[in-house]
Design a protein around this motif. Structure first.
Motif, PDB file in Angstrom:
ATOM      1  N   LYS A  18       0.832  -1.207   0.000  1.00 44.18           N
ATOM      2  CA  LYS A  18       0.000   0.000   0.000  1.00 44.18           C
ATOM      3  C   LYS A  18       0.867   1.258   0.000  1.00 44.18           C
ATOM      4  N   LEU A  19       1.960   1.211   0.730  1.00 38.34           N
ATOM      5  CA  LEU A  19       2.877   2.345   0.773  1.00 38.34           C
ATOM      6  C   LEU A  19       3.462   2.611  -0.612  1.00 38.34           C
ATOM      7  N   ARG A  20       3.887   1.552  -1.292  1.00 36.21           N
ATOM      8  CA  ARG A  20       4.445   1.712  -2.640  1.00 36.21           C
ATOM      9  C   ARG A  20       3.399   2.221  -3.617  1.00 36.21           C
ATOM     10  N   ALA A  21       2.180   1.702  -3.509  1.00 37.60           N
ATOM     11  CA  ALA A  21       1.112   2.137  -4.413  1.00 37.60           C
ATOM     12  C   ALA A  21       0.805   3.618  -4.250  1.00 37.60           C
ATOM     13  N   ALA A  22       1.062   4.150  -3.038  1.00 32.30           N
ATOM     14  CA  ALA A  22       0.827   5.571  -2.781  1.00 32.30           C
ATOM     15  C   ALA A  22       2.025   6.435  -3.152  1.00 32.30           C
ATOM     16  N   GLY A  23       3.111   5.804  -3.648  1.00 30.09           N
ATOM     17  CA  GLY A  23       4.270   6.569  -4.101  1.00 30.09           C
ATOM     18  C   GLY A  23       5.339   6.794  -3.048  1.00 30.09           C
ATOM     19  N   TYR A  24       5.370   5.956  -1.992  1.00 33.59           N
ATOM     20  CA  TYR A  24       6.355   6.121  -0.926  1.00 33.59           C
ATOM     21  C   TYR A  24       7.238   4.881  -0.820  1.00 33.59           C
ATOM     22  N   TRP A  25       8.389   5.076  -0.170  1.00 33.34           N
ATOM     23  CA  TRP A  25       9.374   4.004  -0.006  1.00 33.34           C
ATOM     24  C   TRP A  25       9.894   4.059   1.423  1.00 33.34           C
ATOM     25  N   PRO A  26       9.989   2.908   2.116  1.00 29.55           N
ATOM     26  CA  PRO A  26      10.540   2.921   3.482  1.00 29.55           C
ATOM     27  C   PRO A  26      12.044   3.157   3.457  1.00 29.55           C
ATOM     28  N   LEU A  27      12.530   3.944   4.404  1.00 33.92           N
ATOM     29  CA  LEU A  27      13.960   4.223   4.510  1.00 33.92           C
ATOM     30  C   LEU A  27      14.637   3.332   5.543  1.00 33.92           C
ATOM     31  N   ALA A  28      14.078   3.322   6.748  1.00 34.14           N
ATOM     32  CA  ALA A  28      14.686   2.533   7.818  1.00 34.14           C
ATOM     33  C   ALA A  28      13.808   2.565   9.045  1.00 34.14           C
ATOM     34  N   LEU A  29      14.005   1.573   9.902  1.00 28.25           N
ATOM     35  CA  LEU A  29      13.426   1.621  11.238  1.00 28.25           C
ATOM     36  C   LEU A  29      14.133   2.715  12.018  1.00 28.25           C
ATOM     37  N   VAL A  30      13.373   3.564  12.680  1.00 25.42           N
ATOM     38  CA  VAL A  30      13.961   4.602  13.528  1.00 25.42           C
ATOM     39  C   VAL A  30      13.384   4.454  14.933  1.00 25.42           C
ATOM     40  N   TYR A  31      14.138   4.895  15.900  1.00 25.63           N
ATOM     41  CA  TYR A  31      13.700   4.734  17.280  1.00 25.63           C
ATOM     42  C   TYR A  31      14.363   5.784  18.157  1.00 25.63           C
ATOM     43  N   GLY A  32      13.764   6.003  19.303  1.00 23.61           N
ATOM     44  CA  GLY A  32      14.326   6.868  20.317  1.00 23.61           C
ATOM     45  C   GLY A  32      14.181   6.203  21.668  1.00 23.61           C
ATOM     46  N   ILE A  33      15.207   6.300  22.495  1.00 22.24           N
ATOM     47  CA  ILE A  33      15.239   5.615  23.789  1.00 22.24           C
ATOM     48  C   ILE A  33      15.543   6.621  24.893  1.00 22.24           C
ATOM     49  N   SER A  34      14.886   6.449  26.027  1.00 21.90           N
ATOM     50  CA  SER A  34      15.230   7.202  27.227  1.00 21.90           C
ATOM     51  C   SER A  34      15.044   6.298  28.437  1.00 21.90           C
ATOM     52  N   VAL A  35      16.001   6.355  29.337  1.00 18.56           N
ATOM     53  CA  VAL A  35      15.942   5.562  30.571  1.00 18.56           C
ATOM     54  C   VAL A  35      16.061   6.522  31.749  1.00 18.56           C
ATOM     55  N   GLN A  36      15.047   6.548  32.590  1.00 13.45           N
ATOM     56  CA  GLN A  36      15.026   7.437  33.756  1.00 13.45           C
ATOM     57  C   GLN A  36      15.125   6.605  35.040  1.00 13.45           C
ATOM     58  N   TYR A  37      15.789   7.196  36.023  1.00 15.47           N
ATOM     59  CA  TYR A  37      15.992   6.526  37.308  1.00 15.47           C
ATOM     60  C   TYR A  37      15.293   7.311  38.411  1.00 15.47           C
ATOM     61  N   VAL A  38      14.489   6.615  39.219  1.00 13.92           N
ATOM     62  CA  VAL A  38      13.744   7.255  40.309  1.00 13.92           C
ATOM     63  C   VAL A  38      14.143   6.582  41.617  1.00 13.92           C
ATOM     64  N   PRO A  39      14.910   7.268  42.472  1.00 19.90           N
ATOM     65  CA  PRO A  39      15.328   6.656  43.735  1.00 19.90           C
ATOM     66  C   PRO A  39      14.161   6.422  44.682  1.00 19.90           C
ATOM     67  N   ASN A  40      14.438   5.637  45.688  1.00 18.86           N
ATOM     68  CA  ASN A  40      13.434   5.205  46.663  1.00 18.86           C
ATOM     69  C   ASN A  40      12.716   6.365  47.333  1.00 18.86           C
ATOM     70  N   ARG A  41      13.440   7.393  47.681  1.00 20.15           N
ATOM     71  CA  ARG A  41      12.818   8.462  48.456  1.00 20.15           C
ATOM     72  C   ARG A  41      11.779   9.231  47.646  1.00 20.15           C
ATOM     73  N   PHE A  42      11.862   9.126  46.310  1.00 19.74           N
ATOM     74  CA  PHE A  42      10.858   9.776  45.482  1.00 19.74           C
ATOM     75  C   PHE A  42       9.731   8.802  45.133  1.00 19.74           C
ATOM     76  N   TYR A  43      10.111   7.551  44.950  1.00 25.27           N
ATOM     77  CA  TYR A  43       9.158   6.573  44.440  1.00 25.27           C
ATOM     78  C   TYR A  43       8.187   6.097  45.515  1.00 25.27           C
ATOM     79  N   TYR A  44       8.682   5.885  46.727  1.00 24.71           N
ATOM     80  CA  TYR A  44       7.821   5.398  47.791  1.00 24.71           C
ATOM     81  C   TYR A  44       7.676   6.491  48.851  1.00 24.71           C
ATOM     82  N   GLY A  45       6.587   7.187  48.797  1.00 28.01           N
ATOM     83  CA  GLY A  45       6.361   8.251  49.775  1.00 28.01           C
ATOM     84  C   GLY A  45       5.164   7.917  50.661  1.00 28.01           C
ATOM     85  N   PHE A  46       5.273   8.262  51.943  1.00 25.52           N
ATOM     86  CA  PHE A  46       4.159   8.015  52.853  1.00 25.52           C
ATOM     87  C   PHE A  46       3.232   9.224  52.840  1.00 25.52           C
ATOM     88  N   THR A  47       1.943   8.986  52.709  1.00 29.01           N
ATOM     89  CA  THR A  47       0.980  10.085  52.712  1.00 29.01           C
ATOM     90  C   THR A  47      -0.316   9.602  53.353  1.00 29.01           C
TER      91      THR A  47
END
Length: 313
Positions: free
Chosen positions: A185-214
């Motif tokens: 379908k992509l080719r029929a519409a006049g387009y061609w795939p270039l490549a798989l692209v991706y973005g990654i992010s890894v975040q860290y949350v220490p204990n004192r932020f993650y587990y809070g008493f309320t």
């Protein structure tokens, strides 16, 4: 008088043969390791692909469904074979503790995971290039940890290489996670795939932020901030990767996240307590596309036939 010989000719020849085989295996292993250190393919993988294309009757393997295979053949494409790229990496101890003030993005871990993902995809492209493919469709990338080594992860990319008859071969085959139907379908519409692209992010949350008493219900703003930052960074890096390729856009975009609880012991006064931190990874991925420089010919219009149903005319 018969004297027992000090050597046996047949036994000596067998020892020589075994030694030659061992030396050959060691040489092949050294060649494979050198190729993989350059980001290439091991020797056995290259031989397997070359053998699959040798002889008058070429054999292909694929992960196509029956409908996908029939569509590929009807469209005139040639399935060449299942191609694979893999890479393992070890998560270092200090990569969990490099965020500023113990909170934020783990930059070295992001770089390592991006590099290993790129290595797996490159090896998949290398296999496709050996087959003379224009590209690989239906690519799936699986990331998994293994049980036999702590902190060891594998990235594996798998897809089916195809050739488009009559089209010049590119310098590097494209990769995409599109199905055969979506690719057509992509080719029929006049387009061609270039490549798989991706973005990654890894975040860290220490204990004192993650587990809070309320005493009441309240937003855990630090966790919200970590998730929002990871999602934003992953999307931003996906866009940057597509722009670098000169893409017009990205199709099939998805954002996934994976969380992991990091547990370890810390000393607090005279007591040793268990610390539980949170690590969250966001992955944005999709297929970058651009207008096809060799588009399919426009379908010819059928002539309009007009007939009168009036018998007196």
């Amino acid at each position: 008088m018969n004297i027992w010989p000090f050597g046996n000719k047949e036994a000596d020849e067998e020892k020589k043969r075994q030694k030659a085989l061992q030396q050959q295996a060691q040489a092949e292993q050294a060649e494979s390791l050198a190729a993989m250190e350059r980001g290439g393919l091991p020797l056995k993988a290259r031989k397997r692909l070359q053998e699959s294309q040798a002889g008058p009757r070429k054999l292909f393997t694929s992960d196509f469904s029956t409908n996908e295979f029939l569509l590929i053949k009807e469209a005139g494409y040639e399935p060449l074979g299942l191609v694979v790229g893999t890479a393992f990496f070890k998560v270092g101890f200090f990569d969990f503790y490099t965020a500023p003030a113990g909170f934020g993005e783990l930059g070295r871990l992001v770089q390592a995971r991006a590099k290993l993902r790129a290595t797996a995809i490159k090896r998949l492209e290398d296999e496709a290039k050996l087959l003379g493919a224009h590209g690989v469709i239906g690519v799936e990338i699986e990331a998994r940890s293994v049980d036999w080594s702590n902190g060891l992860m594998e990235y594996a990319a798998v897809g089916t290489a195809i050739r488009v008859p009559g089209r010049p071969l590119p310098e590097r085959p494209f990769t995409c996670d599109l199905s055969a139907q979506e690719f057509q379908k992509l080719r029929a519409a006049g387009y061609w795939p270039l490549a798989l692209v991706y973005g990654i992010s890894v975040q860290y949350v220490p204990n004192r932020f993650y587990y809070g008493f309320t005493w009441g219900n309240t937003e855990m703003t630090d966790v919200s901030q970590a998730f929002a930052a990871a999602r934003h960074q992953a999307s931003h890096r996906l866009d940057a990767a597509a722009r670098q390729l000169g893409a017009e856009g990205v199709v099939g975009s998805e954002i996934e996240f994976f969380d992991e609880e990091i547990e370890y012991e810390v000393q607090r006064g005279d007591d040793e307590v268990t610390q539980r931190d949170l690590m969250v990874e966001f992955l944005a991925r999709g297929t970058a596309i651009a207008p096809d420089p060799h588009p399919l010919p426009a379908p010819s219009a059928s002539p309009l036939v007009m007939m009168t149903l009036n018998p007196r005319a």
